[in-house]
Write a protein that holds these residues in place. Structure first.
Motif, PDB file in Angstrom:
ATOM      1  N   VAL A 147      28.174  -2.193  14.360  1.00  0.00           N
ATOM      2  CA  VAL A 147      27.917  -3.381  13.855  1.00  0.00           C
ATOM      3  C   VAL A 147      27.854  -4.679  14.796  1.00  0.00           C
ATOM      4  N   GLU A 148      28.443  -4.850  15.650  1.00  0.00           N
ATOM      5  CA  GLU A 148      28.305  -5.928  16.432  1.00  0.00           C
ATOM      6  C   GLU A 148      26.804  -6.249  16.853  1.00  0.00           C
ATOM      7  N   LYS A 149      26.004  -5.170  17.057  1.00  0.00           N
ATOM      8  CA  LYS A 149      24.641  -5.177  17.525  1.00  0.00           C
ATOM      9  C   LYS A 149      23.884  -5.864  16.079  1.00  0.00           C
ATOM     10  N   TYR A 150      24.321  -5.004  15.032  1.00  0.00           N
ATOM     11  CA  TYR A 150      23.346  -5.283  13.847  1.00  0.00           C
ATOM     12  C   TYR A 150      23.773  -6.852  13.283  1.00  0.00           C
ATOM     13  N   ILE A 151      24.755  -7.486  13.548  1.00  0.00           N
ATOM     14  CA  ILE A 151      25.104  -8.737  12.731  1.00  0.00           C
ATOM     15  C   ILE A 151      24.803  -9.761  13.733  1.00  0.00           C
ATOM     16  N   ASN A 152      24.170  -9.374  15.015  1.00  0.00           N
ATOM     17  CA  ASN A 152      24.200 -10.149  16.175  1.00  0.00           C
ATOM     18  C   ASN A 152      23.193 -11.330  15.762  1.00  0.00           C
ATOM     19  N   ASP A 153      22.121 -11.110  14.937  1.00  0.00           N
ATOM     20  CA  ASP A 153      21.100 -12.220  14.452  1.00  0.00           C
ATOM     21  C   ASP A 153      21.034 -12.578  13.352  1.00  0.00           C
ATOM     22  N   ASN A 154      22.234 -12.196  12.609  1.00  0.00           N
ATOM     23  CA  ASN A 154      22.424 -12.475  11.036  1.00  0.00           C
ATOM     24  C   ASN A 154      23.509 -13.472  10.999  1.00  0.00           C
ATOM     25  N   VAL A 155      23.253 -14.781  10.549  1.00  0.00           N
ATOM     26  CA  VAL A 155      24.345 -15.782  10.632  1.00  0.00           C
ATOM     27  C   VAL A 155      25.308 -15.615   9.738  1.00  0.00           C
ATOM     28  N   SER A 156      25.072 -15.397   8.391  1.00  0.00           N
ATOM     29  CA  SER A 156      25.963 -14.993   7.163  1.00  0.00           C
ATOM     30  C   SER A 156      27.056 -14.045   8.000  1.00  0.00           C
ATOM     31  N   MET A 157      26.469 -12.904   8.377  1.00  0.00           N
ATOM     32  CA  MET A 157      27.290 -11.831   8.667  1.00  0.00           C
ATOM     33  C   MET A 157      28.217 -12.378   9.844  1.00  0.00           C
ATOM     34  N   LYS A 158      27.917 -13.123  10.856  1.00  0.00           N
ATOM     35  CA  LYS A 158      28.539 -13.741  12.118  1.00  0.00           C
ATOM     36  C   LYS A 158      29.835 -14.409  11.482  1.00  0.00           C
ATOM     37  N   LYS A 159      29.362 -15.356  10.726  1.00  0.00           N
ATOM     38  CA  LYS A 159      30.230 -16.142   9.753  1.00  0.00           C
ATOM     39  C   LYS A 159      31.528 -15.399   9.375  1.00  0.00           C
ATOM     40  N   VAL A 160      31.163 -14.080   8.724  1.00  0.00           N
ATOM     41  CA  VAL A 160      32.245 -13.369   8.077  1.00  0.00           C
ATOM     42  C   VAL A 160      33.199 -12.897   9.055  1.00  0.00           C
ATOM     43  N   VAL A 161      32.586 -12.368  10.346  1.00  0.00           N
ATOM     44  CA  VAL A 161      33.412 -11.876  11.323  1.00  0.00           C
ATOM     45  C   VAL A 161      34.057 -12.817  11.968  1.00  0.00           C
ATOM     46  N   SER A 162      33.450 -13.887  12.175  1.00  0.00           N
ATOM     47  CA  SER A 162      34.340 -15.082  13.101  1.00  0.00           C
ATOM     48  C   SER A 162      35.429 -15.639  12.324  1.00  0.00           C
ATOM     49  N   ASN A 163      35.439 -15.601  11.120  1.00  0.00           N
ATOM     50  CA  ASN A 163      36.452 -16.165  10.006  1.00  0.00           C
ATOM     51  C   ASN A 163      37.577 -14.909   9.786  1.00  0.00           C
ATOM     52  N   THR A 164      37.340 -13.715  10.464  1.00  0.00           N
ATOM     53  CA  THR A 164      38.181 -12.737  10.141  1.00  0.00           C
ATOM     54  C   THR A 164      39.247 -12.855  11.339  1.00  0.00           C
ATOM     55  N   LYS A 165      40.609 -12.634  10.900  1.00  0.00           N
ATOM     56  CA  LYS A 165      41.867 -12.489  11.743  1.00  0.00           C
ATOM     57  C   LYS A 165      41.406 -11.324  13.030  1.00  0.00           C
ATOM     58  N   ALA A 166      41.665 -11.912  14.102  1.00  0.00           N
ATOM     59  CA  ALA A 166      41.499 -10.751  15.260  1.00  0.00           C
ATOM     60  C   ALA A 166      40.106  -9.890  14.990  1.00  0.00           C
ATOM     61  N   LYS A 167      39.123 -10.335  14.307  1.00  0.00           N
ATOM     62  CA  LYS A 167      37.854  -9.797  14.292  1.00  0.00           C
ATOM     63  C   LYS A 167      37.855  -8.372  13.864  1.00  0.00           C
ATOM     64  N   GLN A 168      38.798  -8.177  12.704  1.00  0.00           N
ATOM     65  CA  GLN A 168      38.902  -6.653  12.548  1.00  0.00           C
ATOM     66  C   GLN A 168      37.489  -6.363  11.771  1.00  0.00           C
ATOM     67  N   LEU A 169      36.586  -5.790  12.326  1.00  0.00           N
ATOM     68  CA  LEU A 169      35.305  -5.364  11.707  1.00  0.00           C
ATOM     69  C   LEU A 169      35.453  -4.399  10.792  1.00  0.00           C
ATOM     70  N   ASP A 170      36.119  -3.363  10.968  1.00  0.00           N
ATOM     71  CA  ASP A 170      36.606  -2.365   9.982  1.00  0.00           C
ATOM     72  C   ASP A 170      36.757  -2.792   8.520  1.00  0.00           C
ATOM     73  N   SER A 171      37.697  -3.729   8.509  1.00  0.00           N
ATOM     74  CA  SER A 171      37.862  -4.582   7.312  1.00  0.00           C
ATOM     75  C   SER A 171      37.012  -5.230   6.477  1.00  0.00           C
ATOM     76  N   GLU A 172      35.795  -5.662   7.186  1.00  0.00           N
ATOM     77  CA  GLU A 172      34.859  -6.417   6.736  1.00  0.00           C
ATOM     78  C   GLU A 172      33.660  -5.762   6.539  1.00  0.00           C
ATOM     79  N   LEU A 173      33.812  -4.308   6.755  1.00  0.00           N
ATOM     80  CA  LEU A 173      32.318  -3.549   6.481  1.00  0.00           C
ATOM     81  C   LEU A 173      31.896  -3.728   5.157  1.00  0.00           C
ATOM     82  N   LEU A 174      32.834  -3.564   3.971  1.00  0.00           N
ATOM     83  CA  LEU A 174      32.200  -3.830   2.682  1.00  0.00           C
ATOM     84  C   LEU A 174      31.703  -5.229   2.351  1.00  0.00           C
TER      85      LEU A 174
END
Length: 410
Positions: A147-174
């Protein structure tokens, strides 16, 4: 002088190889340079002091070139790792074989399997270390999709991840999936719900699974897994009956749940809030080289009963992908059985307790199952649709020896 130039050229080549690895590669290059520069001052004196240099020389591991010396030392280390594995596995195999013969506990692991696993543990550890070293020095590249590779060039997705506590990617997949679908032109909504809001949506009767249009997805922090949740019309305080806990102290273990609800509703300091249980089925997310996130049901899973209050995140989603995954879920035999069971139990539970009728008719009685069921949306409207399932449940309970059900059958 020529040797120094060759060394500087080699260092530059190493830096170019590692540059793609980012900060980790840069740190690796700096660490390598530090070891080379301080070899004579720090590392060689230390290894010599502990006798490792003399041991390597006595074992004739030092060869004509550094490359051959490195290979000799690496193979020797691998040999000792394998020897250590055998030395641990063989005695354990002997001891567990004796225990397996003498003991009676069939839950113990198979000694042969245990010994083989113990033997291969150091081998796999050695292979893992070698692979990581090859990746670190740029000889092998890790091409796995993440997922990290996938969202690397996507500004909207990177914003979601950066606002997530402890960058819990699993909880933001949906959430990331909904962003992807919206960017493709699909109209998808994503709304997080509180537990109370989710219970309001889920605690209702439905005419059929196909007629349901509210799609709730939930994330379980403990198992790092996403679920689709389905309605349960049993009143919240009695929804635990869906678990069919054995043995039953009373029919459906209802008396315990009823007393607990009465204590909670009267404000008892020792009472706890009742938990709400619903049918659920796990889903999984995948991502491929086309930079696309997919969602699908977990293979060979027939659903289970989930506790809504213990879920970390609950989301209501509307959109094409939600319709598609839900359409697949409702075809699951286990989910059909659980949802039908929930609706059947909702109307069957009071049949085991004739006193509930008197409590319902008594104006002075503020609490009864019938009154709680009437507050469940659409429970009265759709009760006729589940009459045949109620008959089946009663006959099944009677065949299982339940006296209350036998009386109803007669």
């Amino acid at each position: 002088m020529l040797q120094d130039l060759l060394w500087l050229y080699g260092a530059k080549r190493q830096y170019d190889i590692q540059k793609e690895a980012g900060l980790a590669g840069l740190i690796g290059v700096i660490a390598t340079l530090f070891i080379i520069l301080q070899w004579d001052n720090l590392f060689f004196p230390f290894l010599n002091a502990i006798g490792l240099v003399e041991l390597v020389q006595d074992a004739d591991l030092v060869d004509k070139t550094i490359r051959e010396t490195f290979i000799n030392i690496s193979l020797t280390a691998l040999f000792f790792i394998l020897a250590l594995g055998f030395s641990m596995a063989l005695p354990m195999l002997f001891l567990m074989s004796i225990v397996a013969i003498v003991g009676k506990d069939t839950s113990r692991p198979n000694p042969l399997q245990f010994a083989v696993g113990l033997l291969f543990l150091p081998i796999m550890l050695a292979v893992y270390i070698v692979l990581k070293l090859l990746q670190f020095f740029g000889i092998l590249k890790d091409d796995r999709d993440t997922v990290e590779k996938y969202i690397n060039d996507n500004v909207s997705m990177k914003k979601v991840v950066s606002n997530t506590k402890a960058k819990q990617l699993d909880s933001e997949l949906l959430h990331l999936l909904t962003i992807q679908e919206n960017q493709k032109g699909e109209m998808v909504s994503y709304n997080e719900l509180t537990h109370e809001e989710a219970i309001t949506v889920l605690n209702r009767a439905i005419p059929s699974l196909e007629d349901n249009s509210d799609f709730l997805f939930a994330f379980d922090e403990q198992y790092k897994c996403w679920y689709i949740l389905f309605p349960n019309p049993i009143p919240v305080f009695a929804s635990e009956t869906l678990l069919d806990t054995r043995p039953e102290v009373s029919p459906f273990n209802f008396e315990k749940l009823s007393r607990a609800q009465l204590a909670f509703s009267t404000g008892s300091s020792l009472a706890t809030k009742p938990l709400f249980y619903v049918p659920a089925i796990p889903i999984t997310f995948e991502y491929d080289t086309t930079k696309k996130i997919f969602i699908k049901l977990v293979s060979n899973h027939n659903g289970f009963v989930a506790c809504v209050d213990k879920l970390a995140k609950i989301v209501k989603v509307k959109g094409a992908f939600a319709n598609n995954i839900y359409s697949c879920a409702v075809k699951n035999a286990g989910i059909k059985t659980l949802v039908n069971k929930a609706h059947s139990y909702a109307y069957t539970i009071p049949l085991a307790y004739p006193e509930e009728v008197n409590m319902f008719k008594d104006p002075s009685c503020t609490f009864s199952y019938y009154k709680a069921l009437q507050e469940v949306p659409y429970s009265t409207k759709y009760c006729e649709l589940y009459k045949s399932l109620v008959f089946e449940t009663v006959h099944h309970k009677a065949a299982s020896g339940h006296l209350w059900a036998k009386g109803l059958v007669k």
